[in-house]
Write a protein that holds these residues in place. Structure first.
Motif, PDB file in Angstrom:
ATOM      1  N   LEU A 158       0.844  -0.970   0.050  1.00 46.19           N
ATOM      2  CA  LEU A 158       0.036   0.013   0.111  1.00 46.19           C
ATOM      3  C   LEU A 158       0.759   1.116  -0.120  1.00 46.19           C
ATOM      4  O   LEU A 158       0.692   2.251  -0.746  1.00 46.19           O
ATOM      5  CB  LEU A 158      -0.946  -0.047   1.227  1.00 46.19           C
ATOM      6  CG  LEU A 158      -1.731   1.395   1.387  1.00 46.19           C
ATOM      7  CD1 LEU A 158      -2.746   1.388   0.132  1.00 46.19           C
ATOM      8  CD2 LEU A 158      -2.642   1.098   2.568  1.00 46.19           C
ATOM      9  N   GLU A 159       1.749   1.278   0.829  1.00 40.62           N
ATOM     10  CA  GLU A 159       2.749   2.591   0.744  1.00 40.62           C
ATOM     11  C   GLU A 159       3.288   2.863  -0.606  1.00 40.62           C
ATOM     12  O   GLU A 159       3.434   3.838  -0.738  1.00 40.62           O
ATOM     13  CB  GLU A 159       3.860   2.265   1.818  1.00 40.62           C
ATOM     14  CG  GLU A 159       4.667   3.444   2.011  1.00 40.62           C
ATOM     15  CD  GLU A 159       5.976   3.072   3.055  1.00 40.62           C
ATOM     16  OE1 GLU A 159       6.691   4.157   3.294  1.00 40.62           O
ATOM     17  OE2 GLU A 159       5.918   2.127   3.635  1.00 40.62           O
ATOM     18  N   GLN A 160       3.721   1.799  -1.234  1.00 43.10           N
ATOM     19  CA  GLN A 160       4.180   1.885  -2.647  1.00 43.10           C
ATOM     20  C   GLN A 160       3.172   2.423  -3.629  1.00 43.10           C
ATOM     21  O   GLN A 160       3.636   3.121  -4.448  1.00 43.10           O
ATOM     22  CB  GLN A 160       5.046   0.530  -3.148  1.00 43.10           C
ATOM     23  CG  GLN A 160       6.169   0.102  -2.725  1.00 43.10           C
ATOM     24  CD  GLN A 160       6.592  -1.206  -2.964  1.00 43.10           C
ATOM     25  OE1 GLN A 160       5.799  -2.283  -2.849  1.00 43.10           O
ATOM     26  NE2 GLN A 160       7.844  -1.363  -3.792  1.00 43.10           N
ATOM     27  N   VAL A 161       2.165   1.746  -3.587  1.00 41.37           N
ATOM     28  CA  VAL A 161       1.116   2.162  -4.295  1.00 41.37           C
ATOM     29  C   VAL A 161       0.692   3.974  -4.174  1.00 41.37           C
ATOM     30  O   VAL A 161       0.764   4.557  -5.154  1.00 41.37           O
ATOM     31  CB  VAL A 161      -0.232   1.674  -3.833  1.00 41.37           C
ATOM     32  CG1 VAL A 161      -1.286   2.207  -4.814  1.00 41.37           C
ATOM     33  CG2 VAL A 161      -0.151   0.070  -4.282  1.00 41.37           C
ATOM     34  N   GLN A 162       0.419   4.261  -2.925  1.00 42.19           N
ATOM     35  CA  GLN A 162       0.181   5.563  -2.670  1.00 42.19           C
ATOM     36  C   GLN A 162       1.354   6.422  -3.071  1.00 42.19           C
ATOM     37  O   GLN A 162       1.267   7.671  -3.533  1.00 42.19           O
ATOM     38  CB  GLN A 162      -0.127   5.809  -1.180  1.00 42.19           C
ATOM     39  CG  GLN A 162      -1.488   5.268  -0.878  1.00 42.19           C
ATOM     40  CD  GLN A 162      -1.906   4.987   0.505  1.00 42.19           C
ATOM     41  OE1 GLN A 162      -1.123   5.765   1.297  1.00 42.19           O
ATOM     42  NE2 GLN A 162      -3.325   4.869   0.899  1.00 42.19           N
ATOM     43  N   GLN A 163       2.674   5.915  -2.980  1.00 39.10           N
ATOM     44  CA  GLN A 163       3.912   6.879  -3.294  1.00 39.10           C
ATOM     45  C   GLN A 163       3.987   6.916  -4.605  1.00 39.10           C
ATOM     46  O   GLN A 163       4.173   8.136  -5.271  1.00 39.10           O
ATOM     47  CB  GLN A 163       5.198   6.045  -2.774  1.00 39.10           C
ATOM     48  CG  GLN A 163       6.580   6.848  -2.954  1.00 39.10           C
ATOM     49  CD  GLN A 163       7.524   6.277  -2.477  1.00 39.10           C
ATOM     50  OE1 GLN A 163       7.603   5.073  -2.206  1.00 39.10           O
ATOM     51  NE2 GLN A 163       8.675   7.117  -2.362  1.00 39.10           N
ATOM     52  N   ARG A 164       3.881   5.748  -5.523  1.00 38.60           N
ATOM     53  CA  ARG A 164       4.113   6.043  -6.957  1.00 38.60           C
ATOM     54  C   ARG A 164       2.874   6.718  -7.354  1.00 38.60           C
ATOM     55  O   ARG A 164       2.793   7.532  -8.542  1.00 38.60           O
ATOM     56  CB  ARG A 164       3.903   4.587  -7.714  1.00 38.60           C
ATOM     57  CG  ARG A 164       5.307   3.886  -7.060  1.00 38.60           C
ATOM     58  CD  ARG A 164       5.606   2.683  -8.184  1.00 38.60           C
ATOM     59  NE  ARG A 164       6.462   2.051  -7.613  1.00 38.60           N
ATOM     60  CZ  ARG A 164       7.028   0.833  -8.390  1.00 38.60           C
ATOM     61  NH1 ARG A 164       6.621   0.535  -9.657  1.00 38.60           N
ATOM     62  NH2 ARG A 164       7.938  -0.169  -7.719  1.00 38.60           N
ATOM     63  N   ALA A 165       1.648   6.397  -6.973  1.00 41.82           N
ATOM     64  CA  ALA A 165       0.331   7.267  -7.352  1.00 41.82           C
ATOM     65  C   ALA A 165       0.461   8.525  -7.149  1.00 41.82           C
ATOM     66  O   ALA A 165      -0.471   9.507  -7.723  1.00 41.82           O
ATOM     67  CB  ALA A 165      -0.901   6.545  -7.084  1.00 41.82           C
ATOM     68  N   GLY A 166       1.160   8.966  -6.227  1.00 41.60           N
ATOM     69  CA  GLY A 166       1.155  10.356  -5.684  1.00 41.60           C
ATOM     70  C   GLY A 166      -0.163  10.788  -4.864  1.00 41.60           C
ATOM     71  O   GLY A 166      -0.561  12.051  -4.546  1.00 41.60           O
ATOM     72  N   SER A 167      -1.027   9.709  -4.536  1.00 45.92           N
ATOM     73  CA  SER A 167      -2.297  10.138  -3.639  1.00 45.92           C
ATOM     74  C   SER A 167      -2.559   9.095  -2.874  1.00 45.92           C
ATOM     75  O   SER A 167      -2.502   7.985  -2.890  1.00 45.92           O
ATOM     76  CB  SER A 167      -3.422  10.399  -4.723  1.00 45.92           C
ATOM     77  OG  SER A 167      -4.482  10.436  -4.133  1.00 45.92           O
ATOM     78  N   ALA A 168      -3.011   9.383  -1.386  1.00 44.44           N
ATOM     79  CA  ALA A 168      -3.514   8.691  -0.588  1.00 44.44           C
ATOM     80  C   ALA A 168      -4.830   8.012  -0.687  1.00 44.44           C
ATOM     81  O   ALA A 168      -5.329   7.098   0.096  1.00 44.44           O
ATOM     82  CB  ALA A 168      -3.681   9.413   0.896  1.00 44.44           C
ATOM     83  N   ARG A 169      -5.588   8.460  -1.794  1.00 42.18           N
ATOM     84  CA  ARG A 169      -6.805   7.871  -2.152  1.00 42.18           C
ATOM     85  C   ARG A 169      -6.800   6.458  -2.599  1.00 42.18           C
ATOM     86  O   ARG A 169      -7.739   5.868  -2.893  1.00 42.18           O
ATOM     87  CB  ARG A 169      -7.355   8.645  -3.234  1.00 42.18           C
ATOM     88  CG  ARG A 169      -8.123  10.077  -2.681  1.00 42.18           C
ATOM     89  CD  ARG A 169      -9.328   9.717  -2.073  1.00 42.18           C
ATOM     90  NE  ARG A 169     -10.419   8.779  -2.887  1.00 42.18           N
ATOM     91  CZ  ARG A 169     -11.287   9.295  -3.854  1.00 42.18           C
ATOM     92  NH1 ARG A 169     -11.162  10.702  -3.861  1.00 42.18           N
ATOM     93  NH2 ARG A 169     -11.977   8.619  -4.710  1.00 42.18           N
ATOM     94  N   HIS A 170      -5.783   5.901  -3.135  1.00 40.52           N
ATOM     95  CA  HIS A 170      -5.520   4.558  -3.564  1.00 40.52           C
ATOM     96  C   HIS A 170      -5.365   3.544  -2.644  1.00 40.52           C
ATOM     97  O   HIS A 170      -4.570   3.855  -1.481  1.00 40.52           O
ATOM     98  CB  HIS A 170      -4.503   4.673  -4.734  1.00 40.52           C
ATOM     99  CG  HIS A 170      -4.599   5.409  -5.812  1.00 40.52           C
ATOM    100  ND1 HIS A 170      -5.459   5.213  -6.755  1.00 40.52           N
ATOM    101  CD2 HIS A 170      -4.104   6.710  -6.173  1.00 40.52           C
ATOM    102  CE1 HIS A 170      -5.527   6.434  -7.674  1.00 40.52           C
ATOM    103  NE2 HIS A 170      -4.595   7.163  -7.117  1.00 40.52           N
TER     104      HIS A 170
END
Length: 463
Positions: A158-170
């Motif tokens: 999850l931390e990688q997802v939000q980092q690469r996507a630039g948003s905590a919505r994911h």
């Protein structure tokens, strides 16, 4: 003013003018349509048979349609695997997924070899869930791809997802390196330049007014006629109006976009420092990526539906959904709330029943070919379309000409006004369903049932 991408490309262009056709001409192949499909087809014909005389006519300027105004996400058909397998069988589905990934890389190689500076960045794509109801929505297709040995996705923490996507919505995400982003206007105008260099004769401001079968085929325009041994029709969303037999083959629906003014420091701060594209798991997805000059582009499909396949004036205007898109952008990226919007735009997308493009021989003739129905995902697949249509025009016998994609439309929408009214009914149900899910609420059963019609029409596939 043209849509943002195309205007940006034109502002930087120092290229040859292509005046309208003013006198009758004869050629080996006439291509109608100056977007990705037509230009890739012309280039591939010239590559395999440079001696052929190839003429391309375009009603406006090359790139004025979807090719110059799309979201710039070059995606594979991995997420469409179940549709491909259902329509064509497992072996062909596997081949098409692999070919779709090859096309993305091939576009980058072609641009590098031919000096097309279109901000091509093969930094991959991230498929996410942006609310709890979307969790697990990608698992089944990933498992199927893995069983076939063609899975390029990996689940990220999850931390990688939000980092690469630039948003905590994911809330979850799958990453694949087999995807790219481009500045679409620069890509289409770059293909035009190379086509001219290869000897393709291009006439802009030259609309086809009628087509007469025969040997040769006669493509009539306002002031002259092109007589050609073979004709390729690459006018995509305009096919439904030009040829009545395709009126129910596609539904014309907008995809709408906004783009910010440059804010590279803010994008770097939130983690959007690559050309990765991000798509969530809605039926009409949110998609976004940054640009090499530090902007953020965000779009969403499934907005304005056209009655009877008409080209509405709104398709050439700023998006009427700009407030909704800006609200979504602020929801995903609170840090960008004060960044001004540079532009909004929209354009017509030709949605097929299956969500896949289709190709064939017009009226069963052996010398007039067509391909359209990219369903909002044409940047990568149009390269495949060029391979199909050039193979057909050259009379080749290969996996492209034998593919199930070359059987014409694989289904029809209901007649008007049922199609139009039904589209609005389903669209609004999807909006209510997803709005409830964003709020953590259970959507109404009727909205869930109506939303399934969009999934059945191939609109649940990503990209």
């Amino acid at each position: 003013m043209r849509p943002f991408w195309l205007q940006q490309a034109l502002d930087q262009e120092q290229d040859t003018l292509c005046p309208p056709l003013s006198a009758d001409i004869r050629c080996d192949v006439c291509i109608v349509g100056g977007g990705y499909t037509g230009l890739w087809t012309a280039l591939m014909i010239k590559e395999q048979a440079p001696q052929l005389e190839v003429v391309l006519i375009e009603a406006d300027i090359c790139g004025a349609g979807a090719s110059g105004r799309n979201g710039g996400c070059a995606l594979s058909w991995s997420a469409k695997y179940f549709t491909l397998e259902r329509l064509f069988g497992a072996a062909e589905a596997v081949r098409l997924v692999r070919e779709s990934e090859r096309s993305i890389a091939a576009i980058g190689d072609y641009c590098a070899a031919n000096g097309i500076y279109c901000d091509y960045r093969m930094d991959g794509t991230l498929y996410t869930a942006s609310n709890a109801a979307q969790l697990g929505g990608t698992d089944a297709v990933i498992a199927a791809l893995a069983r076939q040995g063609i899975n390029s996705f990996e689940r990220l923490a999850l931390e990688q997802v939000q980092q690469r996507a630039g948003s905590a919505r994911h809330l979850e995400g799958w990453f694949s390196p087999a995807a790219a982003t481009v500045q679409p206007g620069r890509l289409v105008r770059g293909l035009r330049r190379v086509a001219l260099q290869r000897g393709v004769r291009i006439y802009e401001g030259t609309a086809m007014t009628s087509l007469e079968h025969g040997a040769p085929v006669q493509v009539r325009t306002a002031h002259a006629t092109v007589r050609a041994d073979r004709v390729v029709l690459g006018i995509n969303a305009w096919m439904a109006r030009a040829f009545q037999q395709f009126e129910r083959s596609v539904a014309i629906v907008s995809s709408d976009m906004v783009i910010t003014e440059p804010c590279p420091e803010l994008l770097d701060k939130i983690g959007l420092d690559t050309g990765i594209s991000v798509l969530d798991s809605r039926i009409f997805v949110h998609y976004y990526h940054n640009t090499s000059d530090g902007r953020l582009m965000l779009g969403k499909g499934g907005n304005t539906f056209a009655y009877g396949g008409r080209m509405l004036p709104v398709f050439d205007q700023p998006s009427p959904y700009q407030p909704l898109l800006c609200q979504t952008l602020n929801d995903f990226f609170p840090a960008l709330a004060e960044v001004p919007i540079a532009a909004s735009w929209n354009g017509p997308s030709d949605r097929s029943v299956t969500g896949l493009p289709f190709f064939g021989r017009l009226d069963g003739q052996g010398n007039v070919f067509y391909g359209f129905g990219y369903s909002g995902s044409g940047v990568g697949p149009c390269h495949m379309g060029g391979q199909i249509l050039s193979s057909l025009a050259l009379g080749l016998d290969n996996p492209w000409t034998r593919s199930g994609l070359v059987k014409g439309p694989l289904g029809q929408f209901p007649p008007e006004p049922i199609r139009y009214l039904g589209s609005l009914l389903v669209r609004d149900a999807i909006r209510r369903k997803e709005r409830a899910e964003d709020r953590g609420m259970r959507p109404r059963r009727l909205d869930v049932r109506l939303a399934r019609y969009a999934a059945a029409a191939g609109k649940a596939d990503k990209g």
